[in-house]
Write a protein that holds these residues in place. Structure first.
Motif, PDB file in Angstrom:
ATOM      1  N   PRO A  88      48.131  57.926  82.918  1.00  0.00           N
ATOM      2  CA  PRO A  88      48.258  56.925  83.985  1.00  0.00           C
ATOM      3  C   PRO A  88      49.055  55.718  83.516  1.00  0.00           C
ATOM      4  O   PRO A  88      48.797  55.159  82.453  1.00  0.00           O
ATOM      5  CB  PRO A  88      46.800  56.517  84.249  1.00  0.00           C
ATOM      6  N   THR A  89      50.037  55.331  84.300  1.00  0.00           N
ATOM      7  CA  THR A  89      50.804  54.117  84.029  1.00  0.00           C
ATOM      8  C   THR A  89      51.031  53.424  85.369  1.00  0.00           C
ATOM      9  O   THR A  89      51.139  54.079  86.406  1.00  0.00           O
ATOM     10  CB  THR A  89      52.168  54.442  83.363  1.00  0.00           C
ATOM     11  N   GLY A  90      51.109  52.095  85.319  1.00  0.00           N
ATOM     12  CA  GLY A  90      51.139  51.336  86.567  1.00  0.00           C
ATOM     13  C   GLY A  90      52.544  51.171  87.133  1.00  0.00           C
ATOM     14  O   GLY A  90      53.552  51.416  86.463  1.00  0.00           O
ATOM     15  N   SER A 117      47.408  56.196  88.241  1.00  0.00           N
ATOM     16  CA  SER A 117      46.790  54.942  87.787  1.00  0.00           C
ATOM     17  C   SER A 117      46.221  54.155  88.961  1.00  0.00           C
ATOM     18  O   SER A 117      46.768  54.188  90.068  1.00  0.00           O
ATOM     19  CB  SER A 117      47.863  54.095  87.097  1.00  0.00           C
ATOM     20  N   GLN A 138      42.791  57.651  87.837  1.00  0.00           N
ATOM     21  CA  GLN A 138      42.302  56.787  86.745  1.00  0.00           C
ATOM     22  C   GLN A 138      41.799  55.468  87.312  1.00  0.00           C
ATOM     23  O   GLN A 138      42.431  54.854  88.173  1.00  0.00           O
ATOM     24  CB  GLN A 138      43.441  56.536  85.745  1.00  0.00           C
ATOM     25  N   THR A 166      38.890  54.374  82.293  1.00  0.00           N
ATOM     26  CA  THR A 166      39.498  53.774  81.102  1.00  0.00           C
ATOM     27  C   THR A 166      38.540  52.718  80.557  1.00  0.00           C
ATOM     28  O   THR A 166      38.285  51.704  81.216  1.00  0.00           O
ATOM     29  CB  THR A 166      40.859  53.138  81.466  1.00  0.00           C
ATOM     30  N   LYS A 235      38.551  57.734  79.043  1.00  0.00           N
ATOM     31  CA  LYS A 235      39.805  57.479  78.314  1.00  0.00           C
ATOM     32  C   LYS A 235      39.700  56.217  77.456  1.00  0.00           C
ATOM     33  O   LYS A 235      39.202  55.194  77.925  1.00  0.00           O
ATOM     34  CB  LYS A 235      40.929  57.282  79.338  1.00  0.00           C
ATOM     35  N   SER A 257      42.594  57.676  72.770  1.00  0.00           N
ATOM     36  CA  SER A 257      43.747  56.848  73.131  1.00  0.00           C
ATOM     37  C   SER A 257      43.522  55.433  72.622  1.00  0.00           C
ATOM     38  O   SER A 257      42.400  54.927  72.652  1.00  0.00           O
ATOM     39  CB  SER A 257      43.889  56.804  74.660  1.00  0.00           C
ATOM     40  N   ASP A 290      46.389  60.892  73.902  1.00  0.00           N
ATOM     41  CA  ASP A 290      47.724  60.337  74.177  1.00  0.00           C
ATOM     42  C   ASP A 290      48.045  59.284  73.130  1.00  0.00           C
ATOM     43  O   ASP A 290      47.185  58.825  72.378  1.00  0.00           O
ATOM     44  CB  ASP A 290      47.844  59.776  75.598  1.00  0.00           C
ATOM     45  N   GLY A 292      52.089  58.180  71.462  1.00  0.00           N
ATOM     46  CA  GLY A 292      53.132  58.519  70.505  1.00  0.00           C
ATOM     47  C   GLY A 292      53.648  59.936  70.565  1.00  0.00           C
ATOM     48  O   GLY A 292      54.449  60.325  69.712  1.00  0.00           O
ATOM     49  N   ARG A 294      56.102  62.475  71.296  1.00  0.00           N
ATOM     50  CA  ARG A 294      57.518  62.417  71.657  1.00  0.00           C
ATOM     51  C   ARG A 294      58.252  63.728  71.387  1.00  0.00           C
ATOM     52  O   ARG A 294      59.408  63.878  71.757  1.00  0.00           O
ATOM     53  CB  ARG A 294      58.233  61.307  70.856  1.00  0.00           C
ATOM     54  N   GLY A 313      52.813  58.776  78.262  1.00  0.00           N
ATOM     55  CA  GLY A 313      52.884  57.590  79.108  1.00  0.00           C
ATOM     56  C   GLY A 313      54.326  57.156  79.277  1.00  0.00           C
ATOM     57  O   GLY A 313      55.002  57.495  80.258  1.00  0.00           O
ATOM     58  N   ARG A 314      54.843  56.436  78.263  1.00  0.00           N
ATOM     59  CA  ARG A 314      56.192  55.875  78.367  1.00  0.00           C
ATOM     60  C   ARG A 314      57.282  56.926  78.613  1.00  0.00           C
ATOM     61  O   ARG A 314      58.203  56.670  79.409  1.00  0.00           O
ATOM     62  CB  ARG A 314      56.507  55.077  77.105  1.00  0.00           C
TER      63      ARG A 314
HETATM   64  C1  FMN Z   1      53.800  50.671  81.244  1.00  0.00           C
HETATM   65  C2  FMN Z   1      52.431  51.221  80.954  1.00  0.00           C
HETATM   66  C3  FMN Z   1      51.428  51.091  81.911  1.00  0.00           C
HETATM   67  C4  FMN Z   1      50.151  51.616  81.658  1.00  0.00           C
HETATM   68  N1  FMN Z   1      49.203  51.529  82.631  1.00  0.00           N
HETATM   69  C5  FMN Z   1      47.985  52.093  82.407  1.00  0.00           C
HETATM   70  C6  FMN Z   1      46.991  52.081  83.419  1.00  0.00           C
HETATM   71  O1  FMN Z   1      47.209  51.586  84.526  1.00  0.00           O
HETATM   72  N2  FMN Z   1      45.775  52.634  83.133  1.00  0.00           N
HETATM   73  C7  FMN Z   1      45.519  53.216  81.917  1.00  0.00           C
HETATM   74  O2  FMN Z   1      44.411  53.722  81.704  1.00  0.00           O
HETATM   75  N3  FMN Z   1      46.451  53.263  80.955  1.00  0.00           N
HETATM   76  C8  FMN Z   1      47.668  52.730  81.162  1.00  0.00           C
HETATM   77  N4  FMN Z   1      48.618  52.800  80.192  1.00  0.00           N
HETATM   78  C9  FMN Z   1      48.341  53.544  78.949  1.00  0.00           C
HETATM   79  C10 FMN Z   1      48.749  55.013  79.116  1.00  0.00           C
HETATM   80  O3  FMN Z   1      47.880  55.687  79.989  1.00  0.00           O
HETATM   81  C11 FMN Z   1      48.693  55.766  77.777  1.00  0.00           C
HETATM   82  O4  FMN Z   1      47.447  55.571  77.172  1.00  0.00           O
HETATM   83  C12 FMN Z   1      49.811  55.392  76.798  1.00  0.00           C
HETATM   84  O5  FMN Z   1      51.002  55.014  77.469  1.00  0.00           O
HETATM   85  C13 FMN Z   1      50.092  56.573  75.873  1.00  0.00           C
HETATM   86  O6  FMN Z   1      51.016  56.262  74.911  1.00  0.00           O
HETATM   87  P1  FMN Z   1      52.588  56.651  75.003  1.00  0.00           P
HETATM   88  O7  FMN Z   1      53.194  55.677  75.964  1.00  0.00           O
HETATM   89  O8  FMN Z   1      53.034  56.477  73.599  1.00  0.00           O
HETATM   90  O9  FMN Z   1      52.695  58.086  75.485  1.00  0.00           O
HETATM   91  C14 FMN Z   1      49.889  52.269  80.424  1.00  0.00           C
HETATM   92  C15 FMN Z   1      50.911  52.385  79.479  1.00  0.00           C
HETATM   93  C16 FMN Z   1      52.169  51.879  79.731  1.00  0.00           C
HETATM   94  C17 FMN Z   1      53.240  52.057  78.702  1.00  0.00           C
END
Ligand code: FMN
Length: 368
Positions: A88-90, A117, A138, A166, A235, A257, A290, A292, A294, A313-314
């Protein structure tokens, strides 16, 4: 293998997740790039998430019949074609005009489950209506338990196969590169899943955020599990003792995570925490990871150390920024193809049979 549509990914387009990150950086405005790539404080944990994967060596095995590879895996509520899911990412509409709808489309095309998210800029109802792909939802613990229970019931009715809670963000970390809540959404964008909570602003200088329940504890989680019609996945776990207690409480899966290095700087890399959690869980529920991931070799290492699936995520956001749905799909396809190559070269043919046998033994390795 998954041939790529040449019209979308010509010879000059990104071919690796690293190249996607560089291409995304060229396109995104500074504050959005900082939101995407920043971590907490001095970013030790952010760097360790990728760096510690690179420290682990794989042990290629020869003369094994690897003509047929089975990447299927299982997580609560979903039988996956392969073990790569979207974390999940926002605010996906900051990265592409179609936002979460493009993400969901790309994820479904790549056979990847998508964890929506609560900070999405599209409602879960709209996303669920637009995709056949499997979704989880999430949730950050909210200061309004009734609203929270209504959300989990609503998303379950709309098809969420699990709810992810989370638990690693009672307060946000020191996100120096990102101004928390200060990344004001442009006119017209909102966080529809948060309702009125989305409009609340933190007090100047306060570490607490009005939309995050800093008091959420074990009893609250137990109540949420009881109220939730679908499995609850937790999470943001790094410690074995927390993981064991979560299993006893009845969670459906434990998700290792450190929030992509965005919360507590100098917390361990996700891959270093995984063996501790996997050992405490002892196979009673699935373990996810999650942070890193890649390369396909990273996926294989996480599977070897006890994860049943990994999440990105990213990299998915970079794919979204660069190519919309096609970019998201390509990012997942690249990882999946790299995983298949790594499996074949290590002489393993099914994801479920991956063990520490694929890892080169290192005496000082913490988890031996
Ligand atoms: C831009 C961004 C927004 C995120 N938003 C959320 C979120 O809304 N809820 C959440 O549980 N985790 C959030 N995360 C964390 C991701 O779910 C995840 O744990 C993390 O990005 C994994 O690492 P990676 O980016 O290296 O793959 C966010 C991460 C990023 C980079």
């Amino acid at each position: 293998m998954h041939p790529l549509a040449p019209e979308e990914h010509g010879a000059s387009g990104p071919r690796t997740l690293g190249e996607y990150e560089r291409a995304a950086l060229e396109r995104l405005a500074g504050p959005v790039a900082d939101y995407l790539l920043g971590g907490a404080a001095d970013e030790h944990t952010l760097r360790a998430n990728t760096g510690r994967f690179a420290d682990i060596r794989l042990a290629p095995r020869v003369l094994t019949d690897v003509r047929h590879l089975d990447t299927s895996a299982e997580v609560p509520g979903i039988r996956l074609e392969h073990p790569v899911m979207l974390a999940p990412t926002g605010a996906h509409r900051l990265f592409h005009p179609r936002g979460e709808l493009a993400t969901a489309e790309g994820a479904a095309q790549a056979g990847a489950a998508y964890v929506v998210s609560s900070y999405s800029t599209t409602s879960f109802a709209e996303i669920a209506a637009a995709t056949d792909g499997p979704l989880w939802f999430q949730l950050n613990p909210l200061p309004d338990p009734e609203f929270q229970e209504r959300i989990v019931r609503d998303v379950a009715a709309l098809g969420a196969r699990a709810v992810v809670v989370t638990v690693d963000t009672p307060v946000p970390g020191t996100r120096n590169r990102q101004r928390w809540n200060g990344l004001d959404l442009p006119e017209g964008l909102t966080y529809p899943m948060l309702g009125a909570l989305a409009g609340l602003r933190p007090k100047a200088g306060a570490i607490h955020r009005p939309a995050l329940d800093a008091g959420f504890g074990w009893a609250d989680l137990a109540r949420l599990i009881a109220a939730c019609p679908v499995p609850v996945v937790v999470k943001g776990v790094l410690r074995g003792d927390d993981a064991a207690r979560l299993v006893e409480l009845g969670v459906a899966a434990v998700w290792v995570s450190n929030h992509g290095g965005r919360n507590l700087d100098t917390a361990p890399a996700a891959i270093d925490a995984l063996p501790h959690v996997a050992s405490a869980v002892a196979g009673r529920v699935p373990v996810l990871l999650d942070g890193g991931v890649r390369r396909g070799t990273d996926v294989l290492k996480a599977l070897a150390l006890g994860a049943c699936a990994v999440l990105i995520g990213r990299p998915a956001l970079c794919g979204l920024a660069v190519g919309g749905a096609a970019g998201v799909r390509h990012v997942v396809d690249v990882l999946r193809t790299e995983l298949e190559m790594a499996m074949a070269l290590c002489g393993v043919t099914t994801v479920r049979e991956v063990t520490t046998d694929v890892l080169w033994p290192v005496r000082e390795r913490e988890w031996v």
